[in-house]
Design a protein around this motif. Structure first.
Motif, PDB file in Angstrom:
ATOM      1  N   LEU A  39      -1.632 -13.600   1.710  1.00  0.00           N
ATOM      2  CA  LEU A  39      -1.308 -12.186   1.902  1.00  0.00           C
ATOM      3  C   LEU A  39      -2.508 -11.293   1.611  1.00  0.00           C
ATOM      4  O   LEU A  39      -3.129 -11.413   0.550  1.00  0.00           O
ATOM      5  CB  LEU A  39      -0.152 -11.787   0.982  1.00  0.00           C
ATOM      6  CG  LEU A  39       0.319 -10.334   1.115  1.00  0.00           C
ATOM      7  CD1 LEU A  39       1.071 -10.134   2.428  1.00  0.00           C
ATOM      8  CD2 LEU A  39       1.205  -9.949  -0.065  1.00  0.00           C
ATOM      9  N   LEU A  40      -2.811 -10.406   2.550  1.00  0.00           N
ATOM     10  CA  LEU A  40      -3.757  -9.318   2.323  1.00  0.00           C
ATOM     11  C   LEU A  40      -3.014  -8.009   2.530  1.00  0.00           C
ATOM     12  O   LEU A  40      -2.130  -7.915   3.391  1.00  0.00           O
ATOM     13  CB  LEU A  40      -4.935  -9.387   3.304  1.00  0.00           C
ATOM     14  CG  LEU A  40      -5.947 -10.503   3.089  1.00  0.00           C
ATOM     15  CD1 LEU A  40      -7.027 -10.459   4.172  1.00  0.00           C
ATOM     16  CD2 LEU A  40      -6.588 -10.427   1.714  1.00  0.00           C
ATOM     17  N   THR A  41      -3.361  -6.996   1.723  1.00  0.00           N
ATOM     18  CA  THR A  41      -2.771  -5.666   1.873  1.00  0.00           C
ATOM     19  C   THR A  41      -3.895  -4.649   2.023  1.00  0.00           C
ATOM     20  O   THR A  41      -5.015  -4.868   1.565  1.00  0.00           O
ATOM     21  CB  THR A  41      -1.897  -5.299   0.652  1.00  0.00           C
ATOM     22  OG1 THR A  41      -2.686  -5.333  -0.534  1.00  0.00           O
ATOM     23  CG2 THR A  41      -0.713  -6.244   0.519  1.00  0.00           C
ATOM     24  N   SER A  42      -3.573  -3.536   2.673  1.00  0.00           N
ATOM     25  CA  SER A  42      -4.574  -2.478   2.828  1.00  0.00           C
ATOM     26  C   SER A  42      -4.482  -1.539   1.631  1.00  0.00           C
ATOM     27  O   SER A  42      -3.417  -1.351   1.046  1.00  0.00           O
ATOM     28  CB  SER A  42      -4.340  -1.711   4.126  1.00  0.00           C
ATOM     29  OG  SER A  42      -3.079  -1.070   4.104  1.00  0.00           O
ATOM     30  N   ARG A  43      -5.607  -0.961   1.276  1.00  0.00           N
ATOM     31  CA  ARG A  43      -5.616   0.015   0.180  1.00  0.00           C
ATOM     32  C   ARG A  43      -4.992   1.308   0.688  1.00  0.00           C
ATOM     33  O   ARG A  43      -5.313   1.778   1.771  1.00  0.00           O
ATOM     34  CB  ARG A  43      -7.036   0.235  -0.326  1.00  0.00           C
ATOM     35  CG  ARG A  43      -7.535  -1.022  -1.066  1.00  0.00           C
ATOM     36  CD  ARG A  43      -8.865  -0.823  -1.732  1.00  0.00           C
ATOM     37  NE  ARG A  43      -8.908   0.260  -2.687  1.00  0.00           N
ATOM     38  CZ  ARG A  43      -8.462   0.197  -3.944  1.00  0.00           C
ATOM     39  NH1 ARG A  43      -7.905  -0.895  -4.393  1.00  0.00           N
ATOM     40  NH2 ARG A  43      -8.587   1.229  -4.752  1.00  0.00           N
ATOM     41  N   PRO A  44      -4.078   1.887  -0.096  1.00  0.00           N
ATOM     42  CA  PRO A  44      -3.363   3.082   0.344  1.00  0.00           C
ATOM     43  C   PRO A  44      -4.255   4.324   0.447  1.00  0.00           C
ATOM     44  O   PRO A  44      -5.304   4.400  -0.201  1.00  0.00           O
ATOM     45  CB  PRO A  44      -2.300   3.293  -0.731  1.00  0.00           C
ATOM     46  CG  PRO A  44      -2.393   2.165  -1.673  1.00  0.00           C
ATOM     47  CD  PRO A  44      -3.635   1.407  -1.392  1.00  0.00           C
ATOM     48  N   LEU A  45      -3.801   5.265   1.243  1.00  0.00           N
ATOM     49  CA  LEU A  45      -4.480   6.557   1.338  1.00  0.00           C
ATOM     50  C   LEU A  45      -4.560   7.187  -0.043  1.00  0.00           C
ATOM     51  O   LEU A  45      -3.659   7.018  -0.859  1.00  0.00           O
ATOM     52  CB  LEU A  45      -3.721   7.492   2.282  1.00  0.00           C
ATOM     53  CG  LEU A  45      -3.717   7.090   3.755  1.00  0.00           C
ATOM     54  CD1 LEU A  45      -2.837   8.037   4.566  1.00  0.00           C
ATOM     55  CD2 LEU A  45      -5.133   7.081   4.310  1.00  0.00           C
ATOM     56  N   GLY A  46      -5.646   7.871  -0.314  1.00  0.00           N
ATOM     57  CA  GLY A  46      -5.824   8.539  -1.600  1.00  0.00           C
ATOM     58  C   GLY A  46      -6.533   7.685  -2.636  1.00  0.00           C
ATOM     59  O   GLY A  46      -6.921   8.186  -3.683  1.00  0.00           O
ATOM     60  N   LYS A  47      -6.699   6.377  -2.371  1.00  0.00           N
ATOM     61  CA  LYS A  47      -7.436   5.505  -3.293  1.00  0.00           C
ATOM     62  C   LYS A  47      -8.839   5.286  -2.751  1.00  0.00           C
ATOM     63  O   LYS A  47      -9.086   5.409  -1.560  1.00  0.00           O
ATOM     64  CB  LYS A  47      -6.731   4.161  -3.451  1.00  0.00           C
ATOM     65  CG  LYS A  47      -5.456   4.248  -4.261  1.00  0.00           C
ATOM     66  CD  LYS A  47      -5.012   2.887  -4.738  1.00  0.00           C
ATOM     67  CE  LYS A  47      -3.804   3.014  -5.649  1.00  0.00           C
ATOM     68  NZ  LYS A  47      -3.411   1.716  -6.181  1.00  0.00           N
ATOM     69  N   VAL A  48      -9.754   4.942  -3.653  1.00  0.00           N
ATOM     70  CA  VAL A  48     -11.114   4.597  -3.250  1.00  0.00           C
ATOM     71  C   VAL A  48     -11.021   3.434  -2.262  1.00  0.00           C
ATOM     72  O   VAL A  48     -10.214   2.528  -2.441  1.00  0.00           O
ATOM     73  CB  VAL A  48     -11.961   4.219  -4.489  1.00  0.00           C
ATOM     74  CG1 VAL A  48     -13.350   3.779  -4.084  1.00  0.00           C
ATOM     75  CG2 VAL A  48     -12.021   5.378  -5.464  1.00  0.00           C
ATOM     76  N   TYR A  49     -11.830   3.464  -1.217  1.00  0.00           N
ATOM     77  CA  TYR A  49     -11.829   2.435  -0.168  1.00  0.00           C
ATOM     78  C   TYR A  49     -10.483   2.351   0.552  1.00  0.00           C
ATOM     79  O   TYR A  49     -10.048   1.267   0.946  1.00  0.00           O
ATOM     80  CB  TYR A  49     -12.234   1.064  -0.723  1.00  0.00           C
ATOM     81  CG  TYR A  49     -13.684   0.951  -1.114  1.00  0.00           C
ATOM     82  CD1 TYR A  49     -14.670   0.715  -0.155  1.00  0.00           C
ATOM     83  CD2 TYR A  49     -14.084   1.088  -2.442  1.00  0.00           C
ATOM     84  CE1 TYR A  49     -16.012   0.622  -0.515  1.00  0.00           C
ATOM     85  CE2 TYR A  49     -15.419   0.993  -2.805  1.00  0.00           C
ATOM     86  CZ  TYR A  49     -16.380   0.760  -1.831  1.00  0.00           C
ATOM     87  OH  TYR A  49     -17.695   0.657  -2.184  1.00  0.00           O
ATOM     88  N   ALA A  50      -9.812   3.482   0.746  1.00  0.00           N
ATOM     89  CA  ALA A  50      -8.536   3.503   1.472  1.00  0.00           C
ATOM     90  C   ALA A  50      -8.718   2.833   2.833  1.00  0.00           C
ATOM     91  O   ALA A  50      -9.719   3.037   3.518  1.00  0.00           O
ATOM     92  CB  ALA A  50      -8.059   4.945   1.654  1.00  0.00           C
ATOM     93  N   GLY A  51      -7.735   2.012   3.202  1.00  0.00           N
ATOM     94  CA  GLY A  51      -7.755   1.324   4.484  1.00  0.00           C
ATOM     95  C   GLY A  51      -8.455  -0.021   4.469  1.00  0.00           C
ATOM     96  O   GLY A  51      -8.323  -0.803   5.404  1.00  0.00           O
ATOM     97  N   TYR A  52      -9.213  -0.318   3.414  1.00  0.00           N
ATOM     98  CA  TYR A  52      -9.862  -1.622   3.307  1.00  0.00           C
ATOM     99  C   TYR A  52      -8.817  -2.668   2.912  1.00  0.00           C
ATOM    100  O   TYR A  52      -7.861  -2.363   2.197  1.00  0.00           O
ATOM    101  CB  TYR A  52     -10.968  -1.604   2.247  1.00  0.00           C
ATOM    102  CG  TYR A  52     -12.272  -1.022   2.727  1.00  0.00           C
ATOM    103  CD1 TYR A  52     -13.401  -1.817   2.870  1.00  0.00           C
ATOM    104  CD2 TYR A  52     -12.401   0.332   3.028  1.00  0.00           C
ATOM    105  CE1 TYR A  52     -14.614  -1.296   3.291  1.00  0.00           C
ATOM    106  CE2 TYR A  52     -13.605   0.869   3.457  1.00  0.00           C
ATOM    107  CZ  TYR A  52     -14.699   0.055   3.592  1.00  0.00           C
ATOM    108  OH  TYR A  52     -15.891   0.577   4.019  1.00  0.00           O
TER     109      TYR A  52
END
Length: 156
Positions: A39-52
């Motif tokens: 499992l990989l998840t994307s970093r949420p909006l508002g966090k550093v590196y969002a979308g990674y």
């Protein structure tokens, strides 16, 4: 013996120890399915590196062990209750915003349906992964999985 440090995006100079930057301890879970996907998840909006893309987990709170933090974080982030936690590897990463020590643990059993409780996305992947961009601290883990012959479709 000095701990190896992955320096990311112009993070602090890591050649002589960790300097005066505090190290943030982070528990990271590799949820591994029997078909060798993880499992990989994307970093949420508002966090550093969002979308990674990264493996799920989070910071240890005061007094928590890696296992306790991982159990809490995976309930809070993705809504699952995990079974046995298998400590695997550690990595020290010097990001521009923080110095983090990542405690990677493999998890083969969990209960509950995946719920992306922070608005993130998720994917079941194999190496090489098809999602992008990958969080820099996650890249070595993908290499380790490949070296072990794990996370490749149809292979162990």
């Amino acid at each position: 013996m000095k701990e190896a440090v992955l320096v990311v995006d112009g993070g602090g100079v890591a050649s002589e120890g960790h300097g005066s930057r505090p190290v943030i301890e982070v528990a990271v879970g590799l949820l591994m399915r029997s078909d060798d996907t993880f499992l990989l998840t994307s970093r949420p909006l508002g966090k550093v590196y969002a979308g990674y893309w990264e493996f799920p987990g989070g910071k240890l709170e005061c007094g928590e062990s890696v296992e306790q933090a991982l159990r809490r974080e995976l309930r809070e982030e993705i809504g699952v209750t995990i079974g046995a936690v298998h400590p695997w590897r550690q990595s020290l990463v010097d990001y521009p915003h923080a110095m983090v020590r990542l405690h990677f643990c493999k998890i083969h059993q969990w209960s509950g349906e995946l719920q992306m409780l922070e608005g993130q996305n998720y994917r079941w992947e194999v190496v090489p992964v098809s999602c992008s961009p990958i969080l820099p601290g996650t890249v070595p883990v993908l290499n380790w999985l490949e070296e072990e012959g794990l996370g490749r479709s149809g292979q162990r």
